[in-house]
Design a protein around this motif. Structure first.
Motif, PDB file in Angstrom:
ATOM      1  N   ILE A  46      85.987  34.589 -34.580  1.00 41.77           N
ATOM      2  CA  ILE A  46      85.988  33.665 -33.443  1.00 41.77           C
ATOM      3  C   ILE A  46      84.741  32.794 -33.458  1.00 41.77           C
ATOM      4  N   GLU A  47      83.606  33.428 -33.685  1.00 42.15           N
ATOM      5  CA  GLU A  47      82.335  32.701 -33.654  1.00 42.15           C
ATOM      6  C   GLU A  47      81.627  32.884 -34.985  1.00 42.15           C
ATOM      7  N   PRO A  48      82.029  32.149 -36.017  1.00 47.10           N
ATOM      8  CA  PRO A  48      81.424  32.382 -37.328  1.00 47.10           C
ATOM      9  C   PRO A  48      79.968  31.945 -37.426  1.00 47.10           C
ATOM     10  N   ASP A  49      79.525  31.051 -36.506  1.00 50.94           N
ATOM     11  CA  ASP A  49      78.221  30.425 -36.706  1.00 50.94           C
ATOM     12  C   ASP A  49      77.078  31.106 -35.970  1.00 50.94           C
ATOM     13  N   VAL A  50      77.377  31.920 -34.936  1.00 54.45           N
ATOM     14  CA  VAL A  50      76.257  32.484 -34.174  1.00 54.45           C
ATOM     15  C   VAL A  50      75.823  33.811 -34.772  1.00 54.45           C
ATOM     16  N   ARG A  51      74.578  34.171 -34.425  1.00 55.78           N
ATOM     17  CA  ARG A  51      73.994  35.364 -35.027  1.00 55.78           C
ATOM     18  C   ARG A  51      74.608  36.640 -34.432  1.00 55.78           C
ATOM     19  N   ALA A  52      74.602  36.718 -33.074  1.00 61.42           N
ATOM     20  CA  ALA A  52      75.116  37.925 -32.436  1.00 61.42           C
ATOM     21  C   ALA A  52      76.530  37.669 -31.943  1.00 61.42           C
ATOM     22  N   VAL A  53      77.505  38.423 -32.432  1.00 60.84           N
ATOM     23  CA  VAL A  53      78.873  38.210 -31.976  1.00 60.84           C
ATOM     24  C   VAL A  53      79.335  39.315 -31.037  1.00 60.84           C
ATOM     25  N   VAL A  54      78.562  40.387 -30.930  1.00 63.96           N
ATOM     26  CA  VAL A  54      78.938  41.450 -30.010  1.00 63.96           C
ATOM     27  C   VAL A  54      77.855  41.587 -28.944  1.00 63.96           C
ATOM     28  N   TYR A  55      78.292  41.566 -27.686  1.00 68.18           N
ATOM     29  CA  TYR A  55      77.355  41.653 -26.568  1.00 68.18           C
ATOM     30  C   TYR A  55      76.624  42.984 -26.618  1.00 68.18           C
ATOM     31  N   ARG A  56      75.283  42.940 -26.686  1.00 66.82           N
ATOM     32  CA  ARG A  56      74.551  44.192 -26.824  1.00 66.82           C
ATOM     33  C   ARG A  56      73.493  44.398 -25.758  1.00 66.82           C
ATOM     34  N   ARG A  57      73.484  43.517 -24.727  1.00 68.28           N
ATOM     35  CA  ARG A  57      72.411  43.656 -23.735  1.00 68.28           C
ATOM     36  C   ARG A  57      72.528  45.009 -23.016  1.00 68.28           C
ATOM     37  N   SER A  58      73.748  45.467 -22.823  1.00 69.92           N
ATOM     38  CA  SER A  58      73.938  46.855 -22.405  1.00 69.92           C
ATOM     39  C   SER A  58      75.277  47.315 -22.944  1.00 69.92           C
ATOM     40  N   GLY A  59      75.458  48.620 -23.045  1.00 66.88           N
ATOM     41  CA  GLY A  59      76.643  49.157 -23.694  1.00 66.88           C
ATOM     42  C   GLY A  59      77.910  48.870 -22.905  1.00 66.88           C
ATOM     43  N   PHE A  60      79.031  48.722 -23.606  1.00 63.00           N
ATOM     44  CA  PHE A  60      80.283  48.408 -22.924  1.00 63.00           C
ATOM     45  C   PHE A  60      80.753  49.562 -22.049  1.00 63.00           C
ATOM     46  N   PHE A  61      80.427  50.804 -22.490  1.00 61.22           N
ATOM     47  CA  PHE A  61      80.846  51.936 -21.668  1.00 61.22           C
ATOM     48  C   PHE A  61      80.106  51.918 -20.333  1.00 61.22           C
ATOM     49  N   ALA A  62      78.804  51.564 -20.389  1.00 60.66           N
ATOM     50  CA  ALA A  62      78.028  51.495 -19.150  1.00 60.66           C
ATOM     51  C   ALA A  62      78.583  50.409 -18.238  1.00 60.66           C
ATOM     52  N   LEU A  63      78.886  49.223 -18.827  1.00 61.52           N
ATOM     53  CA  LEU A  63      79.423  48.116 -18.033  1.00 61.52           C
ATOM     54  C   LEU A  63      80.767  48.491 -17.433  1.00 61.52           C
ATOM     55  N   LEU A  64      81.595  49.143 -18.263  1.00 60.33           N
ATOM     56  CA  LEU A  64      82.921  49.565 -17.796  1.00 60.33           C
ATOM     57  C   LEU A  64      82.775  50.549 -16.642  1.00 60.33           C
ATOM     58  N   GLY A  65      81.830  51.494 -16.821  1.00 58.81           N
ATOM     59  CA  GLY A  65      81.593  52.486 -15.763  1.00 58.81           C
ATOM     60  C   GLY A  65      81.169  51.813 -14.473  1.00 58.81           C
ATOM     61  N   GLN A  66      80.233  50.846 -14.593  1.00 59.69           N
ATOM     62  CA  GLN A  66      79.766  50.107 -13.413  1.00 59.69           C
ATOM     63  C   GLN A  66      80.923  49.388 -12.729  1.00 59.69           C
TER      64      GLN A  66
END
Lengths: 252, 388
Positions: A46-66
């Motif tokens: 989807i985003e071939p040009d950017v460095r970070a393609v996966v959101y890592r500021r906080s874990g998805f499990f934590a976000l999902l839990g919130q």
């Protein structure tokens, strides 16, 4: 109660498990997708040009839990308050308030959640609290409306028969009115919860951290992969919860 | 009831006692020297030794008293008292402003406090309750609001210059008018486009069951995507299109701006619109259709003269839902640079400037309520058999 017990005996455990297959499948897919890190190659497309393609500021499990926590708390409060208010105004003592409450329920539906959220911030400050309040107010209305409709649609003869059998007012409520109105009430709760799962993402704009975070960050940084990650998880959560409700409703 | 007297109207009684209690105890206004410093709160009793506040509490208690033994005349008197209270509140606010803001505070801002908001809310509830009890028509209810609006209008234009909301508006009135225009344009365009598309879609659905299944499936799926995400997801494809085709870029199609907002609004608006139009056309009583055929009407006549008029109120209901929903969603569209009143909300949240947040949020709520009332009245008028 007795009839469900009978049903359960007639249906084999395997068949019973199969009935929950759809919601469980969505849930499994949701939990699998929360391990986004493994899917980096996909988002690279989807985003071939950017460095970070996966959101890592906080874990998805934590976000999902919130996210689940915020929606859960708001929905629980909405159910208690909404069903409680609707029961109160259908009792003889509270019947005076019925027209006002049902009018309020329809007026409140026109209040956009963003505006409610914006108004909650000056009073409650930034963070999770304003989004819970906004979701609570927004989720209250379908529940109140459906509970009123469910209780209101019970024929007067049923009431009379129950009273004639010597039931007290409390028994009529618990053993006649609520069981008969349950499918309609449950449908209201379903609407309320599914709307709130999507609306909760707005909380990210007032500093509540949940699955809206990757979406907002994605919009700000122009990173579509982040947006997709947040959207997919919210969508899967909504589908899992919605199909769970559908099961509950079909059984009832 | 045994003596033939009506039981107390507990709703009005509790509303008015609550209103009086909130009015006399909570903070009514807060005054700040400028936009940045936090304000000092004042209760209504602090202003002019509290006499005006006590004077305003009299009608509230009078309505509560009348509610103890409600009768038709008493309810009418109560209605007059509530309307008078709503009209007098801006005058009280003007008086409070003139006393609290001294001439050495040219930048002073007066913010409305909890008690005044609560009082307004409770009085409006009382108005709704009285309207239901007296069985007043929608038109009468609108007429009742005229003195209230006039009172606020006069006070705002003459004496309430230091009101924080007004100062915020005056500081960016051009921007506000522009944002309001954009907001209305986006809502209007999305609703109009969705109406046209929905009609075409429903006509196709009535012919082919397959279209119906797929159509509802897709539209239901769209609704589960959070609005925020749908706006975001449209950014990249539209940016690509804008970069690829010059003519698209020249009409403003690009990553951010009106295009993704319009498309997302259209997507969300389609489901309620299609559902209502579909239901409206399906649920016309078959016996009615049959008797129309029996009278020798052609298919076309049946559609235009029977189906459509019977379906119109349900279609209007769909329009109402869609418009109210679109007004709220357009606020979110500000996040992707589409403009509109949401701009003030998100800018204000970003700067922690709550007056600015209010400047965005209050008009959005007002617009939503107005659209709701407008379509409600319209479908009441068009219901078969005339106005109820």
């Amino acid at each position: 109660m007795k009839s469900t017990a009978l049903d359960a005996r007639r249906i084999t455990p395997l068949a019973r498990a199969r009935r929950w297959l759809t919601p469980l499948a969505w849930l499994a897919l949701l939990l699998l997708s929360a391990g986004m890190g493994q899917l980096e190659w996909l988002f690279r497309l989807i985003e071939p040009d950017v460095r970070a393609v996966v959101y890592r500021r906080s874990g998805f499990f934590a976000l999902l839990g919130q996210h689940i926590l915020v929606v859960g708390v708001a929905s629980l409060l909405a159910v208690v308050l909404g069903v409680g208010a609707a029961i109160a105004v259908t009792r003889p003592a509270g019947r005076d308030f019925l027209p006002l409450v049902s009018q309020l329920a329809s007026i409140g539906q026109t209040f956009p959640p963003v505006a409610v959220l914006a108004l909650a911030v000056p009073v409650l400050g930034f963070g999770t609290l304003p989004i819970i309040v906004a979701l609570l107010l927004y989720g209250l209305l379908p529940i109140v409306r459906n509970t009123l409709a469910g209780i209101g649609s019970i024929p007067a003869e049923v009431h009379e028969a129950a009273r004639g059998m010597g039931m007290t007012a409390g028994q009529v409520l618990r053993q006649v009115e609520l069981p008969l109105a349950a499918p309609v009430i449950l449908a209201g709760i379903r609407t309320s919860v599914t709307i709130n799962i999507a609306t909760a993402a707005l909380g990210a704009t007032v500093g509540a951290s949940n699955l809206g975070d990757p979406i907002i960050t994605g919009i700000v940084n122009g990173n579509t992969a982040y947006i997709v990650q947040g959207a997919v998880l919210i969508g899967l959560l909504a589908l899992a919860v919605d199909s769970g409700f559908e099961r509950l409703l079909r059984r009832g | 009831m045994a003596e033939g007297r009506p039981p107390p109207n507990w709703v009005l009684l509790s509303l008015m006692l609550g209103a009086a209690a909130a009015w006399l105890t909570l903070d009514a206004v807060s005054v700040a020297a400028n936009r940045i410093v936090p304000g000092t709160p004042h209760s209504a009793l602090d202003v002019m030794n509290g006499w005006p506040a006590l004077l305003l509490a009299v009608p509230m208690l009078a309505v509560a008293f009348l509610a103890w033994r409600p009768h038709d005349k008493g309810l009418r008197l109560s209605l007059a008292a509530v309307v008078a209270l709503l009209t007098l509140l801006p005058l009280w606010l003007s008086a409070a402003t003139s006393v609290l803001v001294t001439s050495d505070m040219p930048q002073a801002r007066v913010a409305i406090g909890a008690s005044l908001w609560l009082l307004l809310f409770l009085l409006l509830l009382a108005l709704i309750e009285l309207r239901t009890r007296l069985g007043l028509s929608r038109a009468t209810a609108w007429l009742l609001l005229i003195p209230v609006v006039a009172g606020w209008w006069v006070a705002l234009s003459l004496w309430l210059e230091p009101l924080a909301l007004l100062r915020e508006y005056q500081a960016r009135s051009d921007q506000f008018i522009g944002a309001l225009g954009t907001h209305l344009m986006l809502v209007g365009a999305a609703v109009a486009a969705s109406l046209i598309l929905a009609v075409l879609l429903v006509l196709a659905m009535r012919r082919h069951a397959g279209v119906r299944r797929v159509g509802f499936g897709v539209l239901n799926f769209l609704q589960t995507i959070p609005s925020l995400a749908l706006f975001g997801l449209l950014l990249a494809p539209l940016a690509w299109l804008g970069a690829r085709f010059d003519w698209l870029a020249s009409i403003g199609v690009g990553g951010i701006g009106w295009a993704p907002a319009f498309l997302a609004l259209l997507g969300y608006s389609l489901l309620p619109m299609v559902r209502n139009i579909h239901v409206a056309l399906e649920e016309v009583d078959p016996a009615v259709i049959e008797s129309a055929h029996g009278m020798g009407m052609s298919r076309r006549q049946v559609f235009l003269q029977v189906r459509l008029p019977l379906a119109l109120p349900v279609v209007l209901e769909g329009l109402r839902i869609t418009t109210v929903q679109a007004i709220g969603l357009t606020a979110v569209a500000a996040l992707i640079g589409a403009g509109g009143l949401g701009t003030f909300i998100f800018q204000g949240l970003g700067q922690a400037a709550m007056d600015m947040v209010l400047l965005g949020a209050l008009p959005i709520i007002a617009l939503a309520l107005l659209a709701d009332a407008l379509f409600g009245s319209l479908s009441e008028c068009l219901r078969p058999g005339g106005a109820a």
